[in-house]
Design a protein around this motif. Structure first.
Motif, PDB file in Angstrom:
ATOM      1  N   LYS A   1       2.327   7.489  16.547  1.00 53.99           N
ATOM      2  CA  LYS A   1       1.171   6.960  17.279  1.00 53.99           C
ATOM      3  C   LYS A   1       0.189   6.306  16.316  1.00 53.99           C
ATOM      4  O   LYS A   1      -0.361   5.234  16.589  1.00 53.99           O
ATOM      5  CB  LYS A   1       0.489   8.084  18.064  1.00 53.99           C
ATOM      6  CG  LYS A   1      -0.701   7.622  18.886  1.00 53.99           C
ATOM      7  CD  LYS A   1      -1.322   8.781  19.665  1.00 53.99           C
ATOM      8  CE  LYS A   1      -2.513   8.310  20.483  1.00 53.99           C
ATOM      9  NZ  LYS A   1      -3.136   9.457  21.232  1.00 53.99           N
ATOM     10  N   GLU A   2      -0.016   6.938  15.177  1.00 57.77           N
ATOM     11  CA  GLU A   2      -0.937   6.409  14.171  1.00 57.77           C
ATOM     12  C   GLU A   2      -0.382   5.125  13.552  1.00 57.77           C
ATOM     13  O   GLU A   2      -1.128   4.158  13.316  1.00 57.77           O
ATOM     14  CB  GLU A   2      -1.176   7.476  13.099  1.00 57.77           C
ATOM     15  CG  GLU A   2      -2.141   7.075  12.004  1.00 57.77           C
ATOM     16  CD  GLU A   2      -3.584   6.946  12.462  1.00 57.77           C
ATOM     17  OE1 GLU A   2      -4.464   6.786  11.596  1.00 57.77           O
ATOM     18  OE2 GLU A   2      -3.846   6.987  13.684  1.00 57.77           O
ATOM     19  N   ILE A   3       0.911   5.095  13.288  1.00 60.32           N
ATOM     20  CA  ILE A   3       1.534   3.893  12.728  1.00 60.32           C
ATOM     21  C   ILE A   3       1.457   2.742  13.720  1.00 60.32           C
ATOM     22  O   ILE A   3       1.165   1.596  13.359  1.00 60.32           O
ATOM     23  CB  ILE A   3       2.992   4.173  12.337  1.00 60.32           C
ATOM     24  CG1 ILE A   3       3.036   5.197  11.200  1.00 60.32           C
ATOM     25  CG2 ILE A   3       3.700   2.887  11.914  1.00 60.32           C
ATOM     26  CD1 ILE A   3       4.409   5.753  10.927  1.00 60.32           C
ATOM     27  N   SER A   4       1.715   3.029  14.988  1.00 60.26           N
ATOM     28  CA  SER A   4       1.615   2.002  16.021  1.00 60.26           C
ATOM     29  C   SER A   4       0.202   1.427  16.096  1.00 60.26           C
ATOM     30  O   SER A   4       0.011   0.237  16.328  1.00 60.26           O
ATOM     31  CB  SER A   4       2.021   2.587  17.379  1.00 60.26           C
ATOM     32  OG  SER A   4       1.881   1.638  18.404  1.00 60.26           O
ATOM     33  N   ARG A   5      -0.790   2.268  15.866  1.00 59.94           N
ATOM     34  CA  ARG A   5      -2.186   1.832  15.919  1.00 59.94           C
ATOM     35  C   ARG A   5      -2.489   0.781  14.850  1.00 59.94           C
ATOM     36  O   ARG A   5      -3.152  -0.229  15.124  1.00 59.94           O
ATOM     37  CB  ARG A   5      -3.118   3.034  15.734  1.00 59.94           C
ATOM     38  CG  ARG A   5      -4.604   2.664  15.689  1.00 59.94           C
ATOM     39  CD  ARG A   5      -5.486   3.855  15.357  1.00 59.94           C
ATOM     40  NE  ARG A   5      -5.324   4.313  13.987  1.00 59.94           N
ATOM     41  CZ  ARG A   5      -5.879   3.736  12.925  1.00 59.94           C
ATOM     42  NH1 ARG A   5      -6.623   2.645  13.070  1.00 59.94           N
ATOM     43  NH2 ARG A   5      -5.693   4.243  11.716  1.00 59.94           N
TER      44      ARG A   5
ATOM     45  N   ASN B   1      -3.475  10.423   9.658  1.00 61.15           N
ATOM     46  CA  ASN B   1      -4.827   9.845   9.679  1.00 61.15           C
ATOM     47  C   ASN B   1      -4.890   8.750   8.612  1.00 61.15           C
ATOM     48  O   ASN B   1      -5.473   8.940   7.545  1.00 61.15           O
ATOM     49  CB  ASN B   1      -5.879  10.922   9.435  1.00 61.15           C
ATOM     50  CG  ASN B   1      -7.288  10.405   9.579  1.00 61.15           C
ATOM     51  OD1 ASN B   1      -7.531   9.404  10.265  1.00 61.15           O
ATOM     52  ND2 ASN B   1      -8.229  11.061   8.930  1.00 61.15           N
ATOM     53  N   LEU B   2      -4.322   7.601   8.916  1.00 66.49           N
ATOM     54  CA  LEU B   2      -4.201   6.527   7.940  1.00 66.49           C
ATOM     55  C   LEU B   2      -5.510   5.744   7.813  1.00 66.49           C
ATOM     56  O   LEU B   2      -6.129   5.413   8.826  1.00 66.49           O
ATOM     57  CB  LEU B   2      -3.058   5.589   8.343  1.00 66.49           C
ATOM     58  CG  LEU B   2      -1.673   6.245   8.359  1.00 66.49           C
ATOM     59  CD1 LEU B   2      -0.651   5.319   9.007  1.00 66.49           C
ATOM     60  CD2 LEU B   2      -1.240   6.617   6.943  1.00 66.49           C
ATOM     61  N   PRO B   3      -5.933   5.432   6.607  1.00 66.06           N
ATOM     62  CA  PRO B   3      -7.232   4.781   6.369  1.00 66.06           C
ATOM     63  C   PRO B   3      -7.185   3.260   6.556  1.00 66.06           C
ATOM     64  O   PRO B   3      -7.520   2.493   5.649  1.00 66.06           O
ATOM     65  CB  PRO B   3      -7.527   5.157   4.913  1.00 66.06           C
ATOM     66  CG  PRO B   3      -6.177   5.225   4.278  1.00 66.06           C
ATOM     67  CD  PRO B   3      -5.261   5.793   5.342  1.00 66.06           C
ATOM     68  N   PHE B   4      -6.763   2.826   7.745  1.00 67.29           N
ATOM     69  CA  PHE B   4      -6.688   1.399   8.043  1.00 67.29           C
ATOM     70  C   PHE B   4      -7.243   1.137   9.443  1.00 67.29           C
ATOM     71  O   PHE B   4      -7.163   1.999  10.326  1.00 67.29           O
ATOM     72  CB  PHE B   4      -5.235   0.902   7.987  1.00 67.29           C
ATOM     73  CG  PHE B   4      -4.610   0.994   6.627  1.00 67.29           C
ATOM     74  CD1 PHE B   4      -4.789  -0.016   5.694  1.00 67.29           C
ATOM     75  CD2 PHE B   4      -3.853   2.098   6.279  1.00 67.29           C
ATOM     76  CE1 PHE B   4      -4.217   0.073   4.440  1.00 67.29           C
ATOM     77  CE2 PHE B   4      -3.270   2.199   5.026  1.00 67.29           C
ATOM     78  CZ  PHE B   4      -3.454   1.187   4.102  1.00 67.29           C
ATOM     79  N   LYS B   5      -7.767  -0.072   9.631  1.00 59.92           N
ATOM     80  CA  LYS B   5      -8.236  -0.474  10.951  1.00 59.92           C
ATOM     81  C   LYS B   5      -7.046  -0.777  11.851  1.00 59.92           C
ATOM     82  O   LYS B   5      -5.897  -0.824  11.399  1.00 59.92           O
ATOM     83  CB  LYS B   5      -9.142  -1.699  10.834  1.00 59.92           C
ATOM     84  CG  LYS B   5     -10.421  -1.459  10.046  1.00 59.92           C
ATOM     85  CD  LYS B   5     -11.268  -2.724   9.972  1.00 59.92           C
ATOM     86  CE  LYS B   5     -12.546  -2.476   9.202  1.00 59.92           C
ATOM     87  NZ  LYS B   5     -13.398  -3.699   9.116  1.00 59.92           N
TER      88      LYS B   5
ATOM     89  N   TYR C   1       0.876  -1.172   0.000  1.00 60.95           N
ATOM     90  CA  TYR C   1       0.000   0.000   0.000  1.00 60.95           C
ATOM     91  C   TYR C   1       0.914   1.224   0.000  1.00 60.95           C
ATOM     92  O   TYR C   1       1.719   1.414   0.915  1.00 60.95           O
ATOM     93  CB  TYR C   1      -0.903   0.013   1.224  1.00 60.95           C
ATOM     94  CG  TYR C   1      -1.862  -1.153   1.291  1.00 60.95           C
ATOM     95  CD1 TYR C   1      -3.138  -1.066   0.739  1.00 60.95           C
ATOM     96  CD2 TYR C   1      -1.488  -2.346   1.901  1.00 60.95           C
ATOM     97  CE1 TYR C   1      -4.020  -2.144   0.794  1.00 60.95           C
ATOM     98  CE2 TYR C   1      -2.357  -3.427   1.961  1.00 60.95           C
ATOM     99  CZ  TYR C   1      -3.614  -3.317   1.413  1.00 60.95           C
ATOM    100  OH  TYR C   1      -4.478  -4.387   1.474  1.00 60.95           O
ATOM    101  N   SER C   2       0.786   2.048  -1.029  1.00 62.11           N
ATOM    102  CA  SER C   2       1.654   3.216  -1.192  1.00 62.11           C
ATOM    103  C   SER C   2       0.895   4.466  -0.767  1.00 62.11           C
ATOM    104  O   SER C   2      -0.086   4.851  -1.403  1.00 62.11           O
ATOM    105  CB  SER C   2       2.109   3.342  -2.649  1.00 62.11           C
ATOM    106  OG  SER C   2       2.657   2.107  -3.101  1.00 62.11           O
TER     107      SER C   2
END
Length: 207
Positions: free
Chosen positions: A97-101, A69-73, A35-36
């Motif tokens: 923090k978002e990447i860790s999520r 704000n990444l569009p992933f669960k 996913y790019s």
């Protein structure tokens, strides 16, 4: 190299700040699902044009989105890569923090970034530059296991950037041969006279 044993079969890989999608292209050629992600629509459009020239088992999926704000669960990505991106971020803590999520519990984050120097700045567009210690402190706020390796001695980097070097294709060819044999000349410690200029961090939420 990515060690296949560290991530599950058919991993989901995130190329954050993908730019022209060159890294995504290399990963896709190796058979990975990629996913790019990039905030720049023009960069993604250029990357898409380049990717159209190749055939992949899994074609990279290009997504125009913010790293904040990444569009992933939650817990769905196996490997996230930020190649020379974090130094451009105004809010690196929010991005991490978002990447860790979105990383799975066994997921891995790989970051490359220039090492902060005391006598010069690598690029006027860099918002933040990090020493290995300051980068480790930042990453440890979000990941339990952090390993940082330094590479690219500045002396070699300066040589590689010289115009005369680019006029010597044989020398570049020989360096590529060494790399193909697993010998990276740019990872050799040249001593205190020439410190390293780049660092790579491997981060995991859990062992």
């Amino acid at each position: 190299k990515i060690h296949y044993t560290q991530i599950r079969d058919s991993p989901k890989i995130l190329d954050l700040g993908c730019g022209d999608c060159y890294l995504s292209h290399l990963l896709a050629l190796s058979g990975f699902k990629v996913y790019s992600i990039d905030y720049s629509f023009s960069g993604l459009r250029y990357g898409k044009e380049k990717l159209e020239n190749y055939k992949y088992r899994y074609k990279p999926i290009l997504i125009n989105a913010s790293i904040y704000n990444l569009p992933f669960k939650n817990n769905v990505i196996d490997l996230a890569i930020m190649s020379d991106v974090i130094e451009h971020l105004n809010f690196p803590e929010q991005a991490l923090k978002e990447i860790s999520r979105i990383l799975s519990n066994s997921g891995i984050l790989i970051i490359t970034t220039p090492i902060e120097q005391s006598n010069f700045k690598w690029d006027v567009l860099h918002v933040n530059e990090f020493t290995p210690n300051s980068l480790r402190i930042l990453l440890k706020s979000f990941f339990n296991h952090v390993t940082i390796n330094e590479f690219m001695p500045i002396r070699f980097y300066n040589l590689y950037q010289r115009k005369i070097f680019h006029k010597l294709p044989l020398l570049r060819y020989l360096i590529n041969i060494f790399c193909a044999l697993g010998i990276n000349l740019f990872s050799i410690d040249s001593g205190s006279f020439s410190p390293f200029g780049q660092q790579i961090a491997f981060c995991k939420k859990r062992e």
